[in-house]
Design a protein around this motif. Structure first.
Motif, PDB file in Angstrom:
ATOM      1  N   UNK A 327      47.509  17.165  43.209  1.00  0.00           N
ATOM      2  CA  UNK A 327      48.607  16.690  44.057  1.00  0.00           C
ATOM      3  C   UNK A 327      48.844  17.704  45.172  1.00  0.00           C
ATOM      4  N   UNK A 328      49.808  17.389  46.052  1.00  0.00           N
ATOM      5  CA  UNK A 328      50.049  18.237  47.216  1.00  0.00           C
ATOM      6  C   UNK A 328      51.374  18.990  47.109  1.00  0.00           C
ATOM      7  N   UNK A 329      51.833  19.238  45.890  1.00  0.00           N
ATOM      8  CA  UNK A 329      53.052  20.009  45.669  1.00  0.00           C
ATOM      9  C   UNK A 329      52.756  21.493  45.840  1.00  0.00           C
ATOM     10  N   UNK A 330      53.573  22.196  46.648  1.00  0.00           N
ATOM     11  CA  UNK A 330      53.362  23.629  46.843  1.00  0.00           C
ATOM     12  C   UNK A 330      53.712  24.398  45.574  1.00  0.00           C
ATOM     13  N   UNK A 331      52.835  25.307  45.184  1.00  0.00           N
ATOM     14  CA  UNK A 331      53.007  26.066  43.952  1.00  0.00           C
ATOM     15  C   UNK A 331      53.750  27.372  44.205  1.00  0.00           C
ATOM     16  N   UNK A 332      54.605  27.748  43.252  1.00  0.00           N
ATOM     17  CA  UNK A 332      55.198  29.076  43.316  1.00  0.00           C
ATOM     18  C   UNK A 332      54.244  30.074  42.665  1.00  0.00           C
ATOM     19  N   UNK A 333      54.638  31.342  42.628  1.00  0.00           N
ATOM     20  CA  UNK A 333      53.728  32.382  42.120  1.00  0.00           C
ATOM     21  C   UNK A 333      53.357  32.127  40.673  1.00  0.00           C
ATOM     22  N   UNK A 334      54.330  31.749  39.838  1.00  0.00           N
ATOM     23  CA  UNK A 334      54.054  31.529  38.411  1.00  0.00           C
ATOM     24  C   UNK A 334      53.028  30.409  38.217  1.00  0.00           C
ATOM     25  N   UNK A 335      53.229  29.303  38.921  1.00  0.00           N
ATOM     26  CA  UNK A 335      52.284  28.184  38.803  1.00  0.00           C
ATOM     27  C   UNK A 335      50.915  28.578  39.335  1.00  0.00           C
ATOM     28  N   UNK A 336      50.901  29.273  40.480  1.00  0.00           N
ATOM     29  CA  UNK A 336      49.638  29.691  41.076  1.00  0.00           C
ATOM     30  C   UNK A 336      48.844  30.578  40.114  1.00  0.00           C
ATOM     31  N   UNK A 337      49.519  31.548  39.503  1.00  0.00           N
ATOM     32  CA  UNK A 337      48.830  32.485  38.619  1.00  0.00           C
ATOM     33  C   UNK A 337      48.416  31.839  37.299  1.00  0.00           C
ATOM     34  N   UNK A 338      48.936  30.649  37.013  1.00  0.00           N
ATOM     35  CA  UNK A 338      48.550  29.975  35.770  1.00  0.00           C
ATOM     36  C   UNK A 338      47.141  29.393  35.860  1.00  0.00           C
ATOM     37  N   UNK A 339      46.609  29.276  37.071  1.00  0.00           N
ATOM     38  CA  UNK A 339      45.247  28.793  37.256  1.00  0.00           C
ATOM     39  C   UNK A 339      44.271  29.960  37.103  1.00  0.00           C
ATOM     40  N   UNK A 340      43.226  29.812  36.291  1.00  0.00           N
ATOM     41  CA  UNK A 340      42.253  30.915  36.119  1.00  0.00           C
ATOM     42  C   UNK A 340      41.631  31.367  37.440  1.00  0.00           C
ATOM     43  N   UNK A 341      41.393  30.440  38.354  1.00  0.00           N
ATOM     44  CA  UNK A 341      40.774  30.804  39.635  1.00  0.00           C
ATOM     45  C   UNK A 341      41.692  31.648  40.517  1.00  0.00           C
ATOM     46  N   UNK A 342      42.995  31.705  40.178  1.00  0.00           N
ATOM     47  CA  UNK A 342      43.920  32.494  40.997  1.00  0.00           C
ATOM     48  C   UNK A 342      43.490  33.951  41.054  1.00  0.00           C
ATOM     49  N   UNK A 343      42.991  34.455  39.920  1.00  0.00           N
ATOM     50  CA  UNK A 343      42.587  35.870  39.890  1.00  0.00           C
ATOM     51  C   UNK A 343      41.297  36.092  40.664  1.00  0.00           C
ATOM     52  N   UNK A 344      40.487  35.050  40.781  1.00  0.00           N
ATOM     53  CA  UNK A 344      39.305  35.163  41.644  1.00  0.00           C
ATOM     54  C   UNK A 344      39.715  35.196  43.113  1.00  0.00           C
ATOM     55  N   UNK A 345      40.743  34.412  43.463  1.00  0.00           N
ATOM     56  CA  UNK A 345      41.272  34.443  44.829  1.00  0.00           C
ATOM     57  C   UNK A 345      41.802  35.830  45.164  1.00  0.00           C
TER      58      UNK A 345
END
Length: 444
Positions: A327-345
């Motif tokens: 979806x196109x909902x903007x993520x906050x930091x907590x939601x963003x970091x919940x994705x494994x790829x966030x740490x690759x970013x």
């Protein structure tokens, strides 16, 4: 002496370090708060957001192109500590104008007619402020430090600058939603910066009195022309300038890319800049330890190649991230970091900045150690002139790519490709460095 922490105990370095830290912090707090507020609260179009981000960068950079030559002459021919205090006093007035613009934006009063023009005016004035402060923060180091401390001092200034940017960016991510607090904060930190500048020891001119050329165009041309005779300094300036061309493209892309590709809110956009700042600080200290205080471009080519590889990795991570969104909902930091790829970013951003710091920090030391002390500010100013032209070119290029419809993620590949040219320039600089050493040994 290649460790730098001992300098933080010295009055010949600490007040300058703190003043520069506060300068970078407040610059970034104001600029990032302004950009994030406009990107997230005023516009609702990726093209408009990228256009504003690029315009803000160009407005801040333009004074470096126009006034660096005059700033360099004044710094070499006057007491550098006195100029620092004058510049920091001016910052208080500039930030008062910026604070008023932020206040109007917060109240929603004539946002596009008055508030945004005031914000841009203050941003331009801060560019002028930084133009006159920039040559001094590096050129004063050989005057206050021993020869084997200059690289350490340069690295510490650079690391402190990016840690200040990191702190300002973190705070800006929160204050973008509390504009009234940001308006008070930028004025308050300007006042503190002026007070610390009063502790910087005197740094009188080192050369004979000369007439200052106040024509920004002829003085700029002559300053750049004169510095090209020194091959080491010339290649250092070219390499730094191309590096910042890449940097300007990346920094323009970050906020719109965070919002429109990674679907993240302004706090996540700030987090990206935080990791970038931490990385440059790490790279600044690491290259000083590797070189053990010696001013050399030995590691510059391989460092910028590593940076290009990490930009390419960042591109593929962004593509993979975009493909998995539902979806196109903007993520906050907590939601963003919940994705494994966030740490690759975040990891790829960190490595981009580490390699970038390792590339650029020794090159700044070239500007103040490979010329007579009486010309150090002018060497830094010549670098700022060429840098600003390169950064404006990079900003306009990024805007052009967006205007013709090149997706934000694909623009990253261009930045990666440009690292190859930076590596070539770094190699040319190292070759000029070794040739100069051979010639010096023969002369002895």
């Amino acid at each position: 002496m290649f460790t730098s922490t001992h300098l933080l105990k010295q009055r010949r370095f600490l007040p300058l370090f703190v003043t520069q830290l506060l300068n970078a912090f407040n610059d970034n707090l104001y600029k990032t708060t302004m950009v994030l507020f406009v990107v997230y609260a005023v516009y609702n179009s990726a093209d408009a957001e990228t256009m504003f981000s690029g315009l803000a960068s160009a407005v801040f950079i333009l004074p470096f192109f126009l006034f660096s030559a005059i700033a360099g002459q004044l710094a070499d021919l006057s007491d550098k500590a006195k100029i620092i205090r004058m510049v920091k006093a001016a910052e208080i007035g500039i930030m008062t104008v910026g604070a008023f613009g932020l206040f109007l934006a917060w109240k929603g009063l004539a946002v596009e007619v008055i508030a945004i023009p005031l914000l841009m005016l203050a941003l331009f004035a801060m560019g002028v402020h930084s133009t006159f402060f920039g040559p001094i923060k590096y050129a004063i180091l050989p005057q206050h430090l021993e020869k084997d401390e200059v690289l350490a001092g340069t690295g510490l200034v650079e690391a402190g600058t990016y840690l200040a940017i990191m702190t300002g960016t973190i705070l800006a991510g929160f204050l973008a939603e509390m504009i009234e607090v940001a308006a008070v904060a930028v004025v308050g930190f300007a006042i503190i910066g002026y007070l610390t500048s009063r502790q910087v020891p005197p740094a009188p001119p080192m050369g004979e009195p000369e007439k200052i050329n106040f024509n920004p165009f002829t003085s700029s041309w002559r300053m750049v022309r004169d510095i090209t005779h020194n091959r080491e300094v010339f290649y250092a300036i070219l390499a730094i300038s191309f590096f910042w061309t890449i940097g300007s493209v990346l920094f323009i892309q970050f906020p719109p890319l965070a919002k429109n590709v990674l679907m993240a809110d302004q706090k996540v956009a700030s987090l990206f800049l935080v990791f970038f700042s931490i990385g440059v600080a790490i790279g600044s200290v690491a290259v000083n330890m590797l070189l053990k205080g010696r001013v050399s471009a030995r590691y510059s080519p391989v460092s910028v190649l590593g940076m290009g590889a990490m930009v390419t990795l960042f591109y593929f991570v962004c593509r993979a991230w975009n493909a998995m969104l539902v979806d196109d909902t903007l993520m906050d930091i907590t939601t963003f970091l919940s994705y494994p790829l966030a740490w690759a970013v975040l990891g790829s951003l960190l490595m981009i900045a580490i390699f970038g710091g390792m590339f650029v920090v020794p090159l700044y030391a070239f500007l103040t150690t490979k010329v007579p002390a009486s010309q150090a500010s002018r060497a830094v100013a010549a670098n700022n002139i060429v840098n600003s032209g390169a950064m404006v070119t990079g900003s306009l290029f990024a805007l052009g790519l967006s205007a013709v419809g090149v997706p934000l993620a694909e623009q990253l590949l261009l930045s990666a490709a440009m690292c190859l040219i930076s590596a070539w320039l770094g190699q040319r600089l190292y070759r000029a460095e070794t040739n100069a050493e051979v010639a010096s040994d023969v002369a002895l």
